[in-house]
Design a protein around this motif. Sequence first.
Motif, PDB file in Angstrom:
ATOM      1  N   MET A 224     -18.507  96.578  62.492  1.00 37.03           N
ATOM      2  CA  MET A 224     -19.624  96.651  63.423  1.00 37.03           C
ATOM      3  C   MET A 224     -19.133  97.235  64.742  1.00 37.03           C
ATOM      4  SD  MET A 224     -22.377  95.554  61.970  1.00 37.03           S
ATOM      5  CE  MET A 224     -23.469  95.212  63.369  1.00 37.03           C
ATOM      6  N   PRO A 225     -20.004  97.990  65.421  1.00 37.88           N
ATOM      7  CA  PRO A 225     -19.596  98.581  66.701  1.00 37.88           C
ATOM      8  C   PRO A 225     -19.550  97.574  67.841  1.00 37.88           C
ATOM      9  CG  PRO A 225     -21.879  99.148  66.188  1.00 37.88           C
ATOM     10  CD  PRO A 225     -21.367  98.357  65.029  1.00 37.88           C
ATOM     11  N   ASN A 226     -18.999  98.009  68.964  1.00 32.43           N
ATOM     12  CA  ASN A 226     -18.975  97.244  70.216  1.00 32.43           C
ATOM     13  C   ASN A 226     -18.118  95.986  70.154  1.00 32.43           C
ATOM     14  OD1 ASN A 226     -20.861  99.084  71.413  1.00 32.43           O
ATOM     15  ND2 ASN A 226     -22.500  98.040  70.311  1.00 32.43           N
ATOM     16  N   ALA A 252     -33.690  88.620  60.223  1.00 29.32           N
ATOM     17  CA  ALA A 252     -33.797  90.014  60.627  1.00 29.32           C
ATOM     18  C   ALA A 252     -32.974  90.190  61.893  1.00 29.32           C
ATOM     19  CB  ALA A 252     -35.255  90.356  60.887  1.00 29.32           C
ATOM     20  N   GLY A 253     -32.306  91.303  62.003  1.00 22.88           N
ATOM     21  CA  GLY A 253     -31.485  91.543  63.179  1.00 22.88           C
ATOM     22  C   GLY A 253     -30.014  91.261  62.935  1.00 22.88           C
ATOM     23  N   THR A 254     -29.688  90.394  61.978  1.00 26.42           N
ATOM     24  CA  THR A 254     -28.269  90.189  61.678  1.00 26.42           C
ATOM     25  C   THR A 254     -27.784  91.350  60.810  1.00 26.42           C
ATOM     26  OG1 THR A 254     -28.807  88.861  59.734  1.00 26.42           O
ATOM     27  CG2 THR A 254     -28.416  87.673  61.764  1.00 26.42           C
ATOM     28  N   PRO A 255     -26.481  91.657  60.913  1.00 28.78           N
ATOM     29  CA  PRO A 255     -25.973  92.775  60.104  1.00 28.78           C
ATOM     30  C   PRO A 255     -26.246  92.610  58.612  1.00 28.78           C
ATOM     31  CG  PRO A 255     -24.367  92.138  61.753  1.00 28.78           C
ATOM     32  CD  PRO A 255     -25.474  91.136  61.836  1.00 28.78           C
ATOM     33  N   GLY A 297     -30.168 100.858  59.220  1.00 28.47           N
ATOM     34  CA  GLY A 297     -31.316 100.631  60.090  1.00 28.47           C
ATOM     35  C   GLY A 297     -30.956 100.514  61.551  1.00 28.47           C
ATOM     36  N   TYR A 298     -29.740 100.869  61.898  1.00 28.59           N
ATOM     37  CA  TYR A 298     -29.296 100.705  63.282  1.00 28.59           C
ATOM     38  C   TYR A 298     -28.909 102.031  63.922  1.00 28.59           C
ATOM     39  CZ  TYR A 298     -29.043  95.810  62.136  1.00 28.59           C
ATOM     40  OH  TYR A 298     -29.348  94.555  61.742  1.00 28.59           O
ATOM     41  N   ASP A 299     -29.455 103.116  63.415  1.00 25.98           N
ATOM     42  CA  ASP A 299     -28.966 104.400  63.901  1.00 25.98           C
ATOM     43  C   ASP A 299     -29.280 104.637  65.372  1.00 25.98           C
ATOM     44  OD1 ASP A 299     -31.556 104.335  62.848  1.00 25.98           O
ATOM     45  OD2 ASP A 299     -31.679 106.517  62.878  1.00 25.98           O
ATOM     46  N   GLY A 300     -30.221 103.896  65.924  1.00 23.92           N
ATOM     47  CA  GLY A 300     -30.568 104.148  67.318  1.00 23.92           C
ATOM     48  C   GLY A 300     -29.846 103.258  68.296  1.00 23.92           C
ATOM     49  N   MET A 301     -28.941 102.421  67.800  1.00 27.79           N
ATOM     50  CA  MET A 301     -28.344 101.458  68.719  1.00 27.79           C
ATOM     51  C   MET A 301     -27.244 102.081  69.560  1.00 27.79           C
ATOM     52  SD  MET A 301     -25.946  99.240  66.308  1.00 27.79           S
ATOM     53  CE  MET A 301     -24.929 100.046  65.121  1.00 27.79           C
ATOM     54  N   SER A 302     -26.926 101.356  70.589  1.00 25.86           N
ATOM     55  CA  SER A 302     -25.843 101.791  71.450  1.00 25.86           C
ATOM     56  C   SER A 302     -24.510 101.545  70.754  1.00 25.86           C
ATOM     57  CB  SER A 302     -25.855 100.977  72.744  1.00 25.86           C
ATOM     58  OG  SER A 302     -27.106 100.995  73.337  1.00 25.86           O
TER      59      SER A 302
ATOM     60  N   CYS B 253     -29.682  97.508  73.885  1.00 25.49           N
ATOM     61  CA  CYS B 253     -29.738  98.098  72.536  1.00 25.49           C
ATOM     62  C   CYS B 253     -28.528  97.691  71.685  1.00 25.49           C
ATOM     63  CB  CYS B 253     -29.832  99.622  72.589  1.00 25.49           C
ATOM     64  SG  CYS B 253     -31.251 100.224  73.515  1.00 25.49           S
ATOM     65  N   ASN B 265     -35.166  87.136  64.551  1.00 27.72           N
ATOM     66  CA  ASN B 265     -35.702  88.324  63.886  1.00 27.72           C
ATOM     67  C   ASN B 265     -35.873  89.507  64.839  1.00 27.72           C
ATOM     68  OD1 ASN B 265     -35.731  86.824  61.593  1.00 27.72           O
ATOM     69  ND2 ASN B 265     -37.909  86.346  61.686  1.00 27.72           N
ATOM     70  N   ARG B 266     -35.106  89.471  65.962  1.00 28.68           N
ATOM     71  CA  ARG B 266     -35.139  90.609  66.889  1.00 28.68           C
ATOM     72  C   ARG B 266     -33.855  91.410  66.693  1.00 28.68           C
ATOM     73  NH1 ARG B 266     -37.609  87.429  72.247  1.00 28.68           N
ATOM     74  NH2 ARG B 266     -39.230  86.349  71.061  1.00 28.68           N
ATOM     75  N   TYR B 268     -32.153  93.671  68.857  1.00 22.74           N
ATOM     76  CA  TYR B 268     -31.200  93.991  69.926  1.00 22.74           C
ATOM     77  C   TYR B 268     -31.178  92.911  71.002  1.00 22.74           C
ATOM     78  CZ  TYR B 268     -31.730  98.613  67.829  1.00 22.74           C
ATOM     79  OH  TYR B 268     -31.763  99.653  66.956  1.00 22.74           O
ATOM     80  N   ASN B 321     -33.804 102.520  69.363  1.00 23.49           N
ATOM     81  CA  ASN B 321     -34.508 102.825  68.124  1.00 23.49           C
ATOM     82  C   ASN B 321     -34.919 101.518  67.482  1.00 23.49           C
ATOM     83  OD1 ASN B 321     -35.120 103.234  65.406  1.00 23.49           O
ATOM     84  ND2 ASN B 321     -33.918 105.106  65.353  1.00 23.49           N
TER      85      ASN B 321
END
Lengths: 415, 323
Positions: A224-226, A252-255, A297-302, B253, B265-266, B268, B321
């Motif tokens: 995972m990044p960061n 949702a939201g977890t890797p 599904g995370y291509d837009g993240m920092s 992000c 369920n969020r 970022y 995104n």
Amino acid sequence: MRNNLLIGIAALALTACGANEDAKQAQAEEILAPTTAEFAASLQERFLDAKPGDVIEIPAGTYAFERSLSLKVDGVTIRGAGQDKTILSFKDQLAGAEGLLVTANDFTIENLAIVDSIGDALKVNEGKNIKISGIRTEWTGGPKTENGAYGIYPVQCENVLVENSIAIGASDAGIYVGQSKNIVVRNNRAEYNVAGIEVENSVGADVFGNIATNNTGGILVFNMPNLPQEGHSTRVFDNQVYENNTKNFGHAGTPVASVPAGSGVVINSNDKVEIFDNDIRDNKTANVIISSVYSTGYDGMSKAESFDPFPEGIFIYGNKFSGGGESPDGLELGGLKMIMFGKDGAFPDILWDGFADPEKMVDGEITLEHRICVQNGDIQILNADGPNGFKNPAILDGEKITCELPKLGETKVAL
Amino acid sequence: MLSDWGIVESDGDTLYLGKGSFEYDLITPLFSDYAHKLRTVHIPEGKTPRLGADGDVIEFPVGTIISKTFYYPAGAGENEVLKLSASLTASEGKLNISELHLIETRLLVRRDDGWDALPYVWNEQQTRAELKRAGDIKKLTLVEGDAKSEFAYLVPDANQCSGCHATNNTTREIVPIGPKIRHLQDSSLFNVSAPEPVFRNVDWTDQSAGLNDRARAYLDINCSHCHSRVGPADTSGLHLEPTTVLGPNLGICKTPIAAGTGTGNRKYGIIPGQPENSIFTFRMASTNPAIMMPELGRSLSHEEGVALIEDWISSLEGQCNTG
């Protein structure tokens, strides 16, 4: 000299010489049942007062806790009477983010169960020489989203051994080794977790002799990044990874929430990973998935610019594959399978999202050391063509995928 | 017993500061279930603190004793306490406690080999406090007008003290958190002067200060003892010190790493302009121990703090995104 410390109020039970094991256990439970709060406080005080070299024994019995336990003294062993006999129950937990939190070096925990913690069951944060043996972490109500995230959770540790343990029901990973170095995970059983066993952002891991079944994904090797450390060099071998088809119940939201149900072994954005001599079967999406953080599904993240999102130097050989791939999870993968292989067909054993680093291409080919190499009979890779919106997926086989990478050395943890 | 230290003593009506102790306050304090705090320092006679090399940390001499007494205005019913934002302070070394409910006093004692953390819990009569190394849970009811919320006030055990005060997870030394130049209302009390320019956090409630500064001050005191590059939460890649620039390490992000239930369920940590879709506000508003942040030190949500962070996230520009 090692002190052998017994919890005071439990010592009575153990001095009953000649009694059989069941009687001892019954007696322990009888003695301890009315004094649960005292026992909880006395056990935490024992952890506070521990000295390096101490062995803290917890006899058979079920003990309830309202608060997390924590240990920060180096060189301590916590030992129960067995993973079905000594049970630390956090069913009524009011406070604390985990069952037991350890921030110490030279730590051993063995032969006990941590059940129904509100968050993680056993977390070891930044320790050297960590041995976790014969532990059971379980959420006893079965796989549920509200279960705690991780069962056995060493993070930022060095020299880690997780063995002969059982992890059931975690809403993230049953056994999760994160941001660590020099790791052996062997002879464990992970069942009904979202991820059975996960090695994330870790360097030098041998994962072998384990059974991963009935999870959403069996064995995961992720980056995972960061984070302070990117992972590489993991060997996954001699494991049984079968029927990991439980619906994803992660948050949702977890890797791991992006892992499709029916995943056997998943490599995501990690480098230098060897998968060999495993028995991998009947994982309905694919027996092996190789992917980049781009397709989760995370291509837009920092991301820090230094992060390498591509899985590179993956070597798969000598595994026994059977079944699997016939009923991929999710509309996109399901549709892809229908189009390419028909209703009765199945994905090949290896599903690759197709992302590769353009900077590591020479004449349109990925340079050898960054490739996915397969020496495993006639098995095939499906390149899903992620970079082009999954427009032109293609089967790769034969000499296109047959190559050899230098084998990784053994990871040894002497504990 | 707490009175053995001679730091604070009570006769049931008045809490007295011991000889040589002085009170200090923070510009923006840590939220602790709406408890009020009396903070004192006792520095051995003839010794003085020194300013650390970073111009922020104050290094105290051996023998220093720092205390923090947690209390509430007492409510009418048993174990009822009042939510009151006005601050109550001692004057001339005394605090009238006849209408207060004392909960606990925590000591940090500077010994030869480092700081020791000791939690003491006050008795019903409010006359003495006993050491509770394994901590305690006090079942209280917070009263605000007609609204009543029951909560379990957590007195930390000695390990949980270091859960926050061991701010470097490698050395694991216990250190004071509040008495730093950037947090102190009046650092001259400590006989140290920081070289210019001095960085100080703003008061998070000061409407005349900038929203960004208020939010960062709040995140600093409530989060950065763990969420720093060396703290216990460095595993998350989320660093909430004042020096972290606006970017992924501040949560912008940024995907969670090991949040589990805490994601709500969020996707970022912070989505600029969208507090309702950001993990920050979900975890701050929660009182579920598996979800809430900070994970220790509160059982109630700090509504006013959550509102501040919501306003701040609303004010941020940019997008992630969210596909």
